[in-house]
Design a protein around this motif. Structure first.
Motif, PDB file in Angstrom:
ATOM      1  N   THR A  32      15.806  21.411  31.898  1.00  0.00           N
ATOM      2  CA  THR A  32      14.856  20.920  30.901  1.00  0.00           C
ATOM      3  C   THR A  32      13.942  22.032  30.410  1.00  0.00           C
ATOM      4  O   THR A  32      13.115  21.800  29.525  1.00  0.00           O
ATOM      5  N   LEU A  33      14.074  23.220  30.959  1.00  0.00           N
ATOM      6  CA  LEU A  33      13.217  24.340  30.570  1.00  0.00           C
ATOM      7  C   LEU A  33      13.769  25.026  29.322  1.00  0.00           C
ATOM      8  O   LEU A  33      14.964  24.996  29.058  1.00  0.00           O
ATOM      9  N   GLY A  34      12.876  25.665  28.545  1.00  0.00           N
ATOM     10  CA  GLY A  34      13.328  26.445  27.400  1.00  0.00           C
ATOM     11  C   GLY A  34      12.741  26.018  26.077  1.00  0.00           C
ATOM     12  O   GLY A  34      13.449  25.955  25.077  1.00  0.00           O
ATOM     13  N   HIS A  35      11.425  25.749  26.057  1.00  0.00           N
ATOM     14  CA  HIS A  35      10.823  25.177  24.851  1.00  0.00           C
ATOM     15  C   HIS A  35      10.597  26.183  23.726  1.00  0.00           C
ATOM     16  O   HIS A  35      10.887  25.886  22.571  1.00  0.00           O
ATOM     17  N   ASN A  36      10.050  27.358  24.029  1.00  0.00           N
ATOM     18  CA  ASN A  36       9.680  28.234  22.908  1.00  0.00           C
ATOM     19  C   ASN A  36      10.462  29.537  22.880  1.00  0.00           C
ATOM     20  O   ASN A  36      11.178  29.894  23.819  1.00  0.00           O
ATOM     21  N   VAL A  37      10.297  30.249  21.797  1.00  0.00           N
ATOM     22  CA  VAL A  37      11.133  31.417  21.513  1.00  0.00           C
ATOM     23  C   VAL A  37      10.980  32.522  22.543  1.00  0.00           C
ATOM     24  O   VAL A  37      11.951  33.193  22.907  1.00  0.00           O
ATOM     25  N   GLU A  38       9.763  32.740  23.056  1.00  0.00           N
ATOM     26  CA  GLU A  38       9.534  33.843  23.979  1.00  0.00           C
ATOM     27  C   GLU A  38      10.321  33.684  25.274  1.00  0.00           C
ATOM     28  O   GLU A  38      10.627  34.673  25.951  1.00  0.00           O
ATOM     29  N   MET A  39      10.625  32.457  25.617  1.00  0.00           N
ATOM     30  CA  MET A  39      11.366  32.223  26.845  1.00  0.00           C
ATOM     31  C   MET A  39      12.743  32.866  26.796  1.00  0.00           C
ATOM     32  O   MET A  39      13.285  33.270  27.830  1.00  0.00           O
ATOM     33  N   TYR A  40      13.319  32.957  25.602  1.00  0.00           N
ATOM     34  CA  TYR A  40      14.663  33.518  25.459  1.00  0.00           C
ATOM     35  C   TYR A  40      14.663  35.045  25.456  1.00  0.00           C
ATOM     36  O   TYR A  40      15.703  35.658  25.265  1.00  0.00           O
ATOM     37  N   ARG A  41      13.475  35.617  25.710  1.00  0.00           N
ATOM     38  CA  ARG A  41      13.359  37.053  25.948  1.00  0.00           C
ATOM     39  C   ARG A  41      13.016  37.339  27.410  1.00  0.00           C
ATOM     40  O   ARG A  41      12.990  38.491  27.820  1.00  0.00           O
ATOM     41  N   ASP A  42      12.714  36.310  28.175  1.00  0.00           N
ATOM     42  CA  ASP A  42      12.226  36.478  29.540  1.00  0.00           C
ATOM     43  C   ASP A  42      13.390  36.690  30.517  1.00  0.00           C
ATOM     44  O   ASP A  42      14.294  35.863  30.590  1.00  0.00           O
ATOM     45  N   PRO A  43      13.378  37.781  31.292  1.00  0.00           N
ATOM     46  CA  PRO A  43      14.506  38.076  32.191  1.00  0.00           C
ATOM     47  C   PRO A  43      14.757  36.992  33.230  1.00  0.00           C
ATOM     48  O   PRO A  43      15.918  36.703  33.555  1.00  0.00           O
ATOM     49  N   GLN A  44      13.697  36.384  33.756  1.00  0.00           N
ATOM     50  CA  GLN A  44      13.904  35.362  34.776  1.00  0.00           C
ATOM     51  C   GLN A  44      14.510  34.094  34.177  1.00  0.00           C
ATOM     52  O   GLN A  44      15.419  33.499  34.764  1.00  0.00           O
ATOM     53  N   TYR A  45      14.016  33.708  33.018  1.00  0.00           N
ATOM     54  CA  TYR A  45      14.603  32.535  32.370  1.00  0.00           C
ATOM     55  C   TYR A  45      16.064  32.789  31.996  1.00  0.00           C
ATOM     56  O   TYR A  45      16.930  31.921  32.173  1.00  0.00           O
ATOM     57  N   LEU A  46      16.353  33.986  31.493  1.00  0.00           N
ATOM     58  CA  LEU A  46      17.737  34.313  31.130  1.00  0.00           C
ATOM     59  C   LEU A  46      18.629  34.352  32.369  1.00  0.00           C
ATOM     60  O   LEU A  46      19.806  33.972  32.302  1.00  0.00           O
ATOM     61  N   ALA A  47      18.084  34.793  33.512  1.00  0.00           N
ATOM     62  CA  ALA A  47      18.858  34.756  34.757  1.00  0.00           C
ATOM     63  C   ALA A  47      19.152  33.312  35.148  1.00  0.00           C
ATOM     64  O   ALA A  47      20.249  32.991  35.641  1.00  0.00           O
ATOM     65  N   HIS A  48      18.190  32.435  34.923  1.00  0.00           N
ATOM     66  CA  HIS A  48      18.378  30.997  35.174  1.00  0.00           C
ATOM     67  C   HIS A  48      19.516  30.448  34.301  1.00  0.00           C
ATOM     68  O   HIS A  48      20.420  29.761  34.788  1.00  0.00           O
TER      69      HIS A  48
END
Length: 254
Positions: free
Chosen positions: A223-239
């Motif tokens: 359910t995570l991934g609301h805004n654009v900056e998240m798609y630049r974040d290494p931890q979120y991208l690892a997720h």
């Protein structure tokens, strides 16, 4: 002249590293349709996912056209609904996707992709495993790893400080899921919402990412991934990458 060009191409082929000519491990279809709430993330998410595909040697097919579900989906190891819910598919396309899952296809659902109008497509809600109820305002909270042996947690600390819309969900279809991430409701205000709306806490058990089997395939939901900056974040991208890897291959569980 043509002989010289052919010779040069042959020499370049020999000189190139073997990895440059490797076959992709699997093929992933990503459906990302701009809508009222999510559109600015698309170019950033596409660039980041394409870089992950190059790094991890898989083929990524990006589309904003649901007509692809009218074609043969068998070549895809998994389908990723990126902030794009199943309501975007018409009856023919829905039937095609259902057939894909019943034949052993796999699906990954990210953030808004799990939000469906009530009773619009019960099969899709069951595939997701939970139904969306509401979300409070975007806040910073403490995310906890519930399944440290699952690949979508390998790049994350536990606890993990993260800011997002922590969705409130329900289980009207009594689907069993395995939680991957949860959120500590004491670390944010689960009732903070816009005037005229009401949000209630889910309590101690508040999953925000999970997996399960559906039909003959694997399903991973975050359910995570609301805004654009998240798609630049290494931890979120690892997720995301861990979710893609398991969904497409079934491997990586510890």
């Amino acid at each position: 002249m043509r002989k010289i060009v052919r010779m040069l191409l042959a020499l370049l082929a020999l000189a190139a590293p073997a990895s440059a000519w490797a076959d992709p491990q699997y093929k992933l279809l990503v459906l990302a349709i701009p809508n009222k709430y999510h559109y600015e993330y698309i170019p950033v998410a596409r660039d980041s996912l394409e870089r992950l595909a190059r790094l991890h040697e898989f083929e990524l097919v990006w589309t904003n056209r649901p007509e692809v579900f009218e074609q043969d989906l068998k070549p895809y190891a998994a389908v990723l609904f990126l902030n794009t819910p199943g309501e975007e598919l018409n009856a023919t396309q829905r039937a095609g996707f259902e057939a894909y899952m019943r034949a052993g296809g796999n699906a990954m659902v990210v953030h808004r992709a799990l939000i469906m109008p009530n009773k619009d497509w019960p099969w899709y809600e069951k595939m997701v495993g939970r139904s969306f109820v509401i979300h409070p305002m975007l806040q910073t909270g403490v995310v906890t790893v519930e399944d440290s042996g699952f690949p979508a947690t390998f790049g994350l600390p536990s606890p993990w400080l993260w800011s997002d819309e922590f969705y409130v969900t329900a289980n009207p279809h009594n689907i069993d899921i395995t939680p991957v991430l949860g959120v500590d409701e004491s670390s944010y205000d689960p009732t903070l919402i816009w005037p005229g709306q009401i949000a209630r806490p889910m309590g101690k058990h508040h999953p925000i990412a999970w997996h399960h089997q559906w039909e003959r395939g694997r399903v991973f939901v975050t359910t995570l991934g609301h805004n654009v900056e998240m798609y630049r974040d290494p931890q979120y991208l690892a997720h995301l990458m861990g979710g893609i890897y398991w969904t497409a291959t079934g491997r990586g569980r510890r």
